[in-house]
Design an enzyme around this catalytic site. Structure first.
Site, short mmCIF file in Angstrom:
data_model
loop_
_atom_site.label_atom_id
_atom_site.label_comp_id
_atom_site.label_asym_id
_atom_site.label_seq_id
_atom_site.Cartn_x
_atom_site.Cartn_y
_atom_site.Cartn_z
N SER A 175 0.86 -1.19 0.00
CA SER A 175 0.00 0.00 0.00
C SER A 175 0.89 1.23 0.00
O SER A 175 1.73 1.38 -0.90
CB SER A 175 -0.95 -0.04 1.20
OG SER A 175 -1.83 1.06 1.17
N THR A 176 0.78 2.09 1.00
CA THR A 176 1.53 3.35 1.02
C THR A 176 3.04 3.08 0.94
O THR A 176 3.58 2.33 1.74
CB THR A 176 1.22 4.13 2.30
OG1 THR A 176 -0.19 4.21 2.47
CG2 THR A 176 1.81 5.53 2.23
N HIS A 201 -2.53 -1.09 -3.41
CA HIS A 201 -3.68 -0.21 -3.25
C HIS A 201 -3.50 1.00 -4.17
O HIS A 201 -2.56 1.78 -4.01
CB HIS A 201 -3.80 0.28 -1.81
CG HIS A 201 -4.13 -0.81 -0.84
ND1 HIS A 201 -3.96 -0.66 0.52
CD2 HIS A 201 -4.63 -2.06 -1.01
CE1 HIS A 201 -4.34 -1.77 1.14
NE2 HIS A 201 -4.74 -2.64 0.23
N MET A 294 -0.23 1.01 4.99
CA MET A 294 -0.99 1.31 6.19
C MET A 294 -2.07 0.25 6.40
O MET A 294 -2.52 -0.40 5.46
CB MET A 294 -1.64 2.69 6.08
CG MET A 294 -2.66 2.82 4.96
SD MET A 294 -3.38 4.47 4.93
CE MET A 294 -4.41 4.36 3.47
N ASP A 297 -4.60 -4.81 5.87
CA ASP A 297 -5.11 -5.57 4.73
C ASP A 297 -4.14 -6.68 4.34
O ASP A 297 -2.96 -6.42 4.10
CB ASP A 297 -5.34 -4.64 3.54
CG ASP A 297 -6.01 -5.34 2.37
OD1 ASP A 297 -6.86 -6.22 2.61
OD2 ASP A 297 -5.68 -5.01 1.22
#
Length: 363
Positions: A175-176, A201, A294, A297
């Site tokens: 993600s991030t 993401h 973050m 997930d």
């Protein structure tokens, strides 16, 4: 508890006003300044010392990328880019992430007011994450004529790589901070590496450019996954923005399934969806990698992968932009090895080189 101090940089008075309002509605943050161009923003940053800035890509007097480049070389700080949903906007955003921006928000081209209000939750979540992100100084600009990270694979080995087992499928969640972490993992892989499936993401409109950018850097072929694609060695398949990606079996082949089902863990695409399918369909033929991001997930599903026989790598805290997803994977007992980002691919290749070719469904 001190509030997160934010400076908004955008040439649109409407966007500055909307972002200021959205930020100031939050009990844990405050917009302490709003600048119409980077030169004004530079003085604001000096005077106000914000924790995070939001930065428009297209700006007068100095474009957002040039300002970001100078900022990350001279005074590194968390930046959330504000991008437009266009092909050019996607390319510029990826360059911004490469320069060290923590994340981005894709603002609509029309209906900006209602669109930004709909994205308010996402915007403030990203500002919160950025405020605690690990930000690194951008190296000084290379001399004219020298190669850059965007044009040359930065970690391409000089020596021949060992033949590795292609009896596995590598599953990556991020993600991030993940766009650059994924690049770090993929670039050193040999052209005949095992197949790779990736959930990063990312909203619609950006994964096509992301896949193309990686394809120009890697020995393997990198593409946005299409429903029904055979999952083949030497190829990486990225979940399309806004759609889930999972693995299924069709006869003797593994195939990609791309679908518009409901978000999972508030995400679509969701790492949980990909990793659950890997546990169910691949079992011990899977290798899992959890990178920076973050939230949680994919953490529980990565443990399911481990229980089904997968071997899993998790990025360590020191090299993560955000340690949320890796931390949760570790807490779920999903990791076999926790490694710095630059050590994940060497460890993976060593394991693959030592893996005897087993019997499995041919792909």
């Amino acid at each position: 508890m001190a509030k997160i101090k934010v400076v908004v940089v955008d040439d649109s008075a409407l966007v500055r006003s909307l972002l200021t309002e959205i930020i100031n509605r939050q009990p844990d943050m405050a917009c302490i300044g709003a600048a119409a161009d980077p030169l004004v923003a530079r003085e604001m940053i000096r005077e106000l010392n914000p924790d995070v800035i939001t930065l428009d890509v297209e700006m007068p007097r100095m474009d957002g990328l040039e300002f970001l480049s100078r900022l990350m070389r001279l005074r590194p700080m968390p930046v959330v880019m504000v991008s437009t949903l266009t092909e050019q906007g996607a390319e510029i955003t990826l360059r911004a992430l490469e320069m060290g921006a923590v994340d981005f928000v894709a603002k609509p081209r029309i209906g900006v007011s209602s669109g930004l209000q709909e994205l308010a939750g996402d915007i403030v979540d990203k500002i919160r994450v950025a405020a605690s992100a690990h930000v690194k100084r951008l190296p000084s600009a290379p001399a004219a004529g020298t190669a850059t990270a965007a044009s040359t694979p930065p970690h391409a080995p000089r020596t021949a790589l060992p033949r590795v087992s292609t009896e596995k499928i590598i599953c990556i969640g991020a993600s991030t901070g993940g766009t650059e972490a994924i690049r770090e993992v993929l670039v050193p892989l040999p052209a005949d590496s095992p197949a790779i499936v990736i959930t990063q993401h990312m909203p619609p409109g950006f994964t096509t450019s992301f896949a193309h950018r990686l394809d120009t850097l890697c020995r393997i072929r990198v593409q946005e996954a299409r429903d029904g694609d055979r999952i083949l060695p030497g190829h990486a398949y990225i979940a399309p923005g806004g759609r889930h990606l999972r693995i299924d079996r069709n006869g003797s082949n593994y195939v990609a399934v791309v679908e518009d089902t409901e978000p999972v863990n508030r995400h679509r695409p969701s790492v949980e969806v990909l990793f659950k399918s890997a546990a169910r369909v691949l079992g011990p033929n899977a290798l899992g990698i959890m990178l920076t991001g973050m939230g949680a997930d994919g953490a529980a599903a990565m443990r399911e992968m481990k229980d089904a026989g997968s071997y899993n790598y998790v990025q360590d805290e020191a090299t993560c932009v955000v340690f949320g997803m890796p931390r949760m994977a570790i807490q779920h007992g999903a990791a076999h090895e926790v490694l710095p980002l630059t050590q994940i691919t060497p460890a993976l290749l060593a394991r693959l080189a030592a893996t005897p070719s087993g019997v499995r469904h041919r792909i």
